[in-house]
Motif scaffolding. Structure first.
Motif, PDB file in Angstrom:
ATOM      1  N   THR A  19       0.827  -1.223   0.000  1.00  0.00           N
ATOM      2  CA  THR A  19       0.000   0.000   0.000  1.00  0.00           C
ATOM      3  C   THR A  19       0.859   1.270   0.000  1.00  0.00           C
ATOM      4  O   THR A  19       0.317   2.369  -0.115  1.00  0.00           O
ATOM      5  N   ILE A  20       2.180   1.133   0.125  1.00  0.00           N
ATOM      6  CA  ILE A  20       3.058   2.306   0.048  1.00  0.00           C
ATOM      7  C   ILE A  20       3.297   2.597  -1.423  1.00  0.00           C
ATOM      8  O   ILE A  20       3.954   1.812  -2.121  1.00  0.00           O
ATOM      9  N   PRO A  21       2.785   3.699  -1.957  1.00  0.00           N
ATOM     10  CA  PRO A  21       2.884   3.965  -3.397  1.00  0.00           C
ATOM     11  C   PRO A  21       4.319   3.936  -3.914  1.00  0.00           C
ATOM     12  O   PRO A  21       5.190   4.635  -3.396  1.00  0.00           O
ATOM     13  N   GLY A  22       4.553   3.109  -4.896  1.00  0.00           N
ATOM     14  CA  GLY A  22       5.844   3.062  -5.561  1.00  0.00           C
ATOM     15  C   GLY A  22       6.906   2.230  -4.879  1.00  0.00           C
ATOM     16  O   GLY A  22       7.972   1.978  -5.472  1.00  0.00           O
ATOM     17  N   PHE A  23       6.658   1.777  -3.657  1.00  0.00           N
ATOM     18  CA  PHE A  23       7.696   1.076  -2.917  1.00  0.00           C
ATOM     19  C   PHE A  23       7.987  -0.307  -3.508  1.00  0.00           C
ATOM     20  O   PHE A  23       9.144  -0.645  -3.789  1.00  0.00           O
ATOM     21  N   ALA A  24       6.958  -1.097  -3.705  1.00  0.00           N
ATOM     22  CA  ALA A  24       7.160  -2.446  -4.255  1.00  0.00           C
ATOM     23  C   ALA A  24       7.781  -2.384  -5.649  1.00  0.00           C
ATOM     24  O   ALA A  24       8.651  -3.201  -5.990  1.00  0.00           O
ATOM     25  N   GLN A  25       7.366  -1.395  -6.434  1.00  0.00           N
ATOM     26  CA  GLN A  25       7.909  -1.262  -7.796  1.00  0.00           C
ATOM     27  C   GLN A  25       9.405  -0.958  -7.758  1.00  0.00           C
ATOM     28  O   GLN A  25      10.199  -1.557  -8.498  1.00  0.00           O
ATOM     29  N   LEU A  26       9.824  -0.039  -6.864  1.00  0.00           N
ATOM     30  CA  LEU A  26      11.237   0.308  -6.774  1.00  0.00           C
ATOM     31  C   LEU A  26      12.058  -0.868  -6.245  1.00  0.00           C
ATOM     32  O   LEU A  26      13.152  -1.159  -6.752  1.00  0.00           O
TER      33      LEU A  26
END
Length: 487
Positions: free
Chosen positions: A453-460
């Motif tokens: 749910t942390i925006p962009g965290f999993a992607q990075l």
């Protein structure tokens, strides 16, 4: 020859070796200590021994070995003596001290010597309880305290306290100062709650509950000293219990009681013991900057080929990562009205000096033990706070999480010691790196929070994980270090 009381007569105190006087061995037993580990010997044991040699505390330690693993033979053979070698830098000057510690009087094994341990409750000299039973030791277990012995540490402690209450017939002056050193927030307060809960389960009388609540002190505390354990140092005698510690040392104990201060007279022997009404600042700085940096760096450093913290600090890229992590991401996340930025920066500088200590061989693989749980406890709150304050994803923390995922894939040159090892092994066998991160971050059983749910965290983290795998950890780390240098 092996270190022993007999050998002491042949050793002479000099600049290279501090030897205890004969009087130290006749001091009464004042402390009951749960745990035989190097941290307790290197920090509380050091302070008590130092105070005894100065005529301040005048009390020795009865050590309780709670598990059946390992042996107490070395303690028995060496008359409970051990050498503590202190190495490091203090005020820009090298420090090298060798101290023979005589703080321990006996080591008792709970499984076979429980009656001897319980007999200690009847001693009028007993005043202090110290513990370090790992971060999962302070837990509530519904059990009878009349077992021989109870299984849990709180069960053992409550049995001891109840015996003491009975023996002294509720004497208000015979309560104990209880100082857990386990690395969890409010460790003393949590232990006190468990003791009361366990008292209710065992249906102990109201008189004891009153005595436990009003005449015993459960103090929150924090220990901070790198104690990597055994060291290969030639002293002219054999010592199986020899330990190495750094110069820096802190034992912060939370209390506003003059009675507790009087009992803990060993605090007068060394500035490293701090008695304060509030130790949260010490806890946050240590937990986030030292332990948090260790945890975020351990997998990355190990996979980059660095065996020890010292070796990593000798590598420009790894050193830049660790310094950047503290200065650019952790400090902005933790500073507030309670923790000033300048104090955090000074502490971070001291941490970096400690990491560079040429005498400490602190192995990254040891730091990787229970890697996942350490990330959850030590790093996750900082990650969330950073995101709340900046609305950005902390890139260096993300790299630490990517290295964790890669480390948990396993390798032929190391063994994973982690409660989540089997789960991650199955994930890597069945899924792509993207799905490993996706499934891990959405698993609240692991993290206590949905990291997805942390925006962009999993992607990075996924992008960085792929880069680590495709380019190699050391190569990618150098690129990240170059970006830190120009930021």
């Amino acid at each position: 020859m092996k270190l022993s009381k007999e050998l002491l007569a042949r050793l002479h105190e000099n600049d290279a070796l501090q030897v205890p006087a004969e009087a130290c061995f006749t001091l009464p037993e004042k402390v009951l200590q749960f745990g035989t580990g190097v941290l307790l010997r290197g920090l509380p044991g050091f302070f008590i021994d130092k105070a005894n040699k100065q005529g301040l505390f005048n009390g020795r330690i009865v050590v309780v070995k709670s598990t059946d693993k390992g042996s107490t033979a070395a303690f028995d053979e060496q008359d409970n003596l051990y050498t503590q070698c202190i190495r490091g830098i203090d005020g820009g000057k090298p420090v090298s001290e060798n101290i023979i510690n005589a703080s321990i009087s006996r080591v008792l094994t709970a499984a076979t010597q429980w009656n001897d341990i319980m007999d200690c409750a009847a001693s009028p000299h007993m005043q202090v309880v110290i513990s370090n039973t790992t971060e999962v030791g302070i837990v509530y277990v519904e059990e009878s305290i009349h077992a021989t012995p109870p299984a849990s540490f709180p069960g053992k402690l409550l049995a001891f306290l109840y015996r003491r209450y009975q023996h002294f017939k509720g004497d208000a002056t015979k309560g104990m100062v209880i100082i857990p050193t386990e690395l969890i927030p409010d460790n003393g307060s949590k232990l006190r709650e468990i003791l009361l809960q366990l008292s209710a389960f065992n249906q102990l009388e109201e008189g004891f509950i009153h005595w436990l609540t009003n005449n015993n002190y459960c103090c929150n505390s924090l220990v901070d000293c790198i104690v990597p354990g055994a060291a290969d140092i030639a002293l002219g005698y054999e010592d199986e219990l020899l330990i190495m510690t750094e110069v820096y040392r802190l034992w912060a104990i939370e209390t506003n009681s003059e009675q507790v201060r009087k009992i803990l007279s060993f605090s007068e022997a060394d500035a490293g013991v701090v008695l304060s009404p509030d130790i949260n600042v010490f806890r946050e700085l240590k937990l986030r900057l030292l332990n948090g940096t260790h945890t975020l760096s351990c997998g990355l450093a190990f996979l980059a080929g660095h065996e020890t913290v010292k070796a990593a600090m000798n590598d420009e890229a790894m050193a830049a990562y660790m310094e950047g992590l503290m200065m650019h991401e952790i400090i902005p996340a933790i500073t507030d009205i309670h923790i000033r930025s300048d104090a955090a920066i000074r502490f971070a500088g001291a941490v970096l000096d400690r990491f560079r200590n040429p005498a400490i061989e602190h192995k990254w693989l040891s730091i990787c033990s229970q890697y996942t749980a350490k990330l959850r406890m030590r790093v996750l709150p900082v990650l969330l706070q950073y995101h709340r304050r900046t609305a950005h994803v902390p890139a260096l923390m993300a790299l630490g999480f990517a290295a964790h995922a890669l480390f948990m894939r396993g390798g032929s040159n190391y063994t994973i010691t982690d409660e989540q090892a089997a789960w991650y092994a199955a994930q890597w066998q069945q899924h792509t790196p993207e799905d490993v991160i996706k499934n891990s971050f959405s698993n609240e059983a692991i993290w206590g929070y949905n990291l997805a749910t942390i925006p962009g965290f999993a992607q990075l983290v996924t992008t960085m994980l792929k880069a680590l795998m495709e380019q190699g950890v050391a190569v990618y780390l150098e690129k990240i270090a170059a970006e830190i240098a120009v930021s």
